[in-house]
Scaffold this active site. Structure first.
Site, PDB file in Angstrom:
ATOM      1  N   LYS A 165     -18.090  -6.048   8.368  1.00 10.53           N
ATOM      2  CA  LYS A 165     -16.866  -6.861   8.355  1.00 10.53           C
ATOM      3  C   LYS A 165     -16.106  -6.774   9.683  1.00 10.53           C
ATOM      4  O   LYS A 165     -15.986  -5.693  10.261  1.00 10.53           O
ATOM      5  CB  LYS A 165     -15.973  -6.358   7.220  1.00 10.53           C
ATOM      6  CG  LYS A 165     -14.882  -7.322   6.821  1.00 10.53           C
ATOM      7  CD  LYS A 165     -14.233  -6.861   5.532  1.00 10.53           C
ATOM      8  CE  LYS A 165     -12.805  -7.341   5.409  1.00 10.53           C
ATOM      9  NZ  LYS A 165     -12.110  -6.778   4.269  1.00 10.53           N
ATOM     10  N   ARG A 169      -2.225  -5.992  -8.466  1.00 10.56           N
ATOM     11  CA  ARG A 169      -1.092  -6.895  -8.237  1.00 10.56           C
ATOM     12  C   ARG A 169      -0.964  -7.945  -9.341  1.00 10.56           C
ATOM     13  O   ARG A 169       0.117  -8.205  -9.837  1.00 10.56           O
ATOM     14  CB  ARG A 169      -1.247  -7.614  -6.893  1.00 10.56           C
ATOM     15  CG  ARG A 169      -0.990  -6.714  -5.705  1.00 10.56           C
ATOM     16  CD  ARG A 169      -1.498  -7.342  -4.443  1.00 10.56           C
ATOM     17  NE  ARG A 169      -2.928  -7.576  -4.564  1.00 10.56           N
ATOM     18  CZ  ARG A 169      -3.725  -7.948  -3.554  1.00 10.56           C
ATOM     19  NH1 ARG A 169      -3.195  -8.167  -2.373  1.00 10.56           N
ATOM     20  NH2 ARG A 169      -5.002  -8.111  -3.734  1.00 10.56           N
ATOM     21  N   HIS A 180       0.846  -1.207   0.000  1.00 11.72           N
ATOM     22  CA  HIS A 180       0.000   0.000   0.000  1.00 11.72           C
ATOM     23  C   HIS A 180       0.878   1.253   0.000  1.00 11.72           C
ATOM     24  O   HIS A 180       0.606   2.228  -0.710  1.00 11.72           O
ATOM     25  CB  HIS A 180      -0.895   0.026   1.247  1.00 11.72           C
ATOM     26  CG  HIS A 180      -1.940  -1.049   1.289  1.00 11.72           C
ATOM     27  ND1 HIS A 180      -2.206  -1.799   2.406  1.00 11.72           N
ATOM     28  CD2 HIS A 180      -2.802  -1.500   0.330  1.00 11.72           C
ATOM     29  CE1 HIS A 180      -3.191  -2.664   2.147  1.00 11.72           C
ATOM     30  NE2 HIS A 180      -3.561  -2.501   0.896  1.00 11.72           N
ATOM     31  N   SER A 213      -3.008  -7.653   2.884  1.00 12.08           N
ATOM     32  CA  SER A 213      -3.222  -7.513   4.327  1.00 12.08           C
ATOM     33  C   SER A 213      -3.493  -8.883   4.942  1.00 12.08           C
ATOM     34  O   SER A 213      -3.029  -9.178   6.048  1.00 12.08           O
ATOM     35  CB  SER A 213      -4.407  -6.579   4.597  1.00 12.08           C
ATOM     36  OG  SER A 213      -4.144  -5.290   4.096  1.00 12.08           O
TER      37      SER A 213
HETATM   38  O1  PNS Z   1      -9.079  -2.689   0.241  1.00 11.18           O
HETATM   39  P1  PNS Z   1     -10.393  -3.099  -0.362  1.00 11.18           P
HETATM   40  O2  PNS Z   1     -11.237  -3.796   0.679  1.00 11.18           O
HETATM   41  O3  PNS Z   1     -10.228  -3.885  -1.616  1.00 11.18           O
HETATM   42  O4  PNS Z   1     -11.166  -1.733  -0.745  1.00 11.18           O
HETATM   43  C1  PNS Z   1     -12.471  -1.766  -1.250  1.00 11.18           C
HETATM   44  C2  PNS Z   1     -13.118  -0.362  -1.223  1.00 11.18           C
HETATM   45  C3  PNS Z   1     -13.045   0.242   0.156  1.00 11.18           C
HETATM   46  C4  PNS Z   1     -12.385   0.530  -2.206  1.00 11.18           C
HETATM   47  C5  PNS Z   1     -14.593  -0.544  -1.684  1.00 11.18           C
HETATM   48  O5  PNS Z   1     -15.192  -1.575  -0.933  1.00 11.18           O
HETATM   49  C6  PNS Z   1     -15.424   0.725  -1.546  1.00 11.18           C
HETATM   50  O6  PNS Z   1     -15.200   1.683  -2.244  1.00 11.18           O
HETATM   51  N1  PNS Z   1     -16.381   0.704  -0.611  1.00 11.18           N
HETATM   52  C7  PNS Z   1     -17.257   1.830  -0.329  1.00 11.18           C
HETATM   53  C8  PNS Z   1     -18.693   1.534  -0.763  1.00 11.18           C
HETATM   54  C9  PNS Z   1     -18.872   1.795  -2.235  1.00 11.18           C
HETATM   55  O7  PNS Z   1     -18.676   2.886  -2.730  1.00 11.18           O
HETATM   56  N2  PNS Z   1     -19.266   0.734  -2.991  1.00 11.18           N
HETATM   57  C10 PNS Z   1     -19.496   0.858  -4.417  1.00 11.18           C
HETATM   58  C11 PNS Z   1     -18.241   0.592  -5.227  1.00 11.18           C
HETATM   59  S1  PNS Z   1     -17.746  -1.119  -5.081  1.00 11.18           S
END
Ligand code: PNS
Length: 161
Positions: A41, A90, A17, A128
């Site tokens: 979660k 990745r 990150h 992670s």
């Molecule tokens: O590190 P991650 O868990 O892959 O990140 C995912 C994240 C936080 C970018 C995604 O879950 C997110 O944007 N969540 C906020 C809710 C949202 O906007 N959802 C619609 C797009 S998927």
């Protein structure tokens, strides 16, 4: 001023990150690390702990800060005046999920750009979850996460056992 959001769960923030963030900070005037508050979660660290750790790790990078957010990413982007979303890629296995997220965000906010940065090869295996797995069983995570994060992870797992 061009502001970008680097969103994620960051449970916890890894060296992978950090690599993406440092490279994004060169491309944009300001980058905000957006730590998602997951309502359902179960995370190892609270959103406050994650923001505190990330803020410490990035304190020497002038144009970067970390804050947590609830709800839709596109709303968070709007409220912070951001024009782009940064995501790290990745491997091919990341593609499907990232394409899906891009498509939803693009549908909700067509003016917001998503910028994908390929992870540096030395971090292409790192997540992670992998860092947590190694730390849970007492393995060496010094190359996987920043020092401050490693200390916090060991403390968490020691408290749990
Ligand atoms: O590190 P991650 O868990 O892959 O990140 C995912 C994240 C936080 C970018 C995604 O879950 C997110 O944007 N969540 C906020 C809710 C949202 O906007 N959802 C619609 C797009 S998927």
């Amino acid at each position: 001023m061009r502001v970008a959001i680097y969103p994620g769960s960051f449970d916890p923030f890894t060296n992978g990150h950090l690599d993406i963030l440092q490279r994004a900070a060169v491309l944009f005037d300001h980058v905000i690390v957006g730590v998602l508050v997951h309502p359902a979660k179960k995370c190892l660290f609270s959103p406050e702990e994650r923001v505190e750790m990330i803020s410490d790790v990035i304190k020497k990078i002038e144009n970067v800060r970390a804050i947590h957010f609830n709800g839709l990413l596109v709303d968070f982007c709007r409220s912070t005046g951001s024009c782009a979303i940064i995501r790290g890629l990745r491997a091919v296995s990341d593609y499907e999920y990232e394409m899906q997220m891009f498509s939803v965000n693009n549908q909700l906010a067509p003016d917001l750009e998503t910028v994908f940065l390929m992870s540096s090869p030395k971090f292409s295996f790192l997540s992670s979850s992998i860092a947590k797995e190694v730390a849970r069983y007492g393995g060496d995570i010094s190359g996987l996460v920043p020092e401050k994060v490693a200390r916090a992870m060991h403390a968490k797992f020691a408290a749990k056992s």
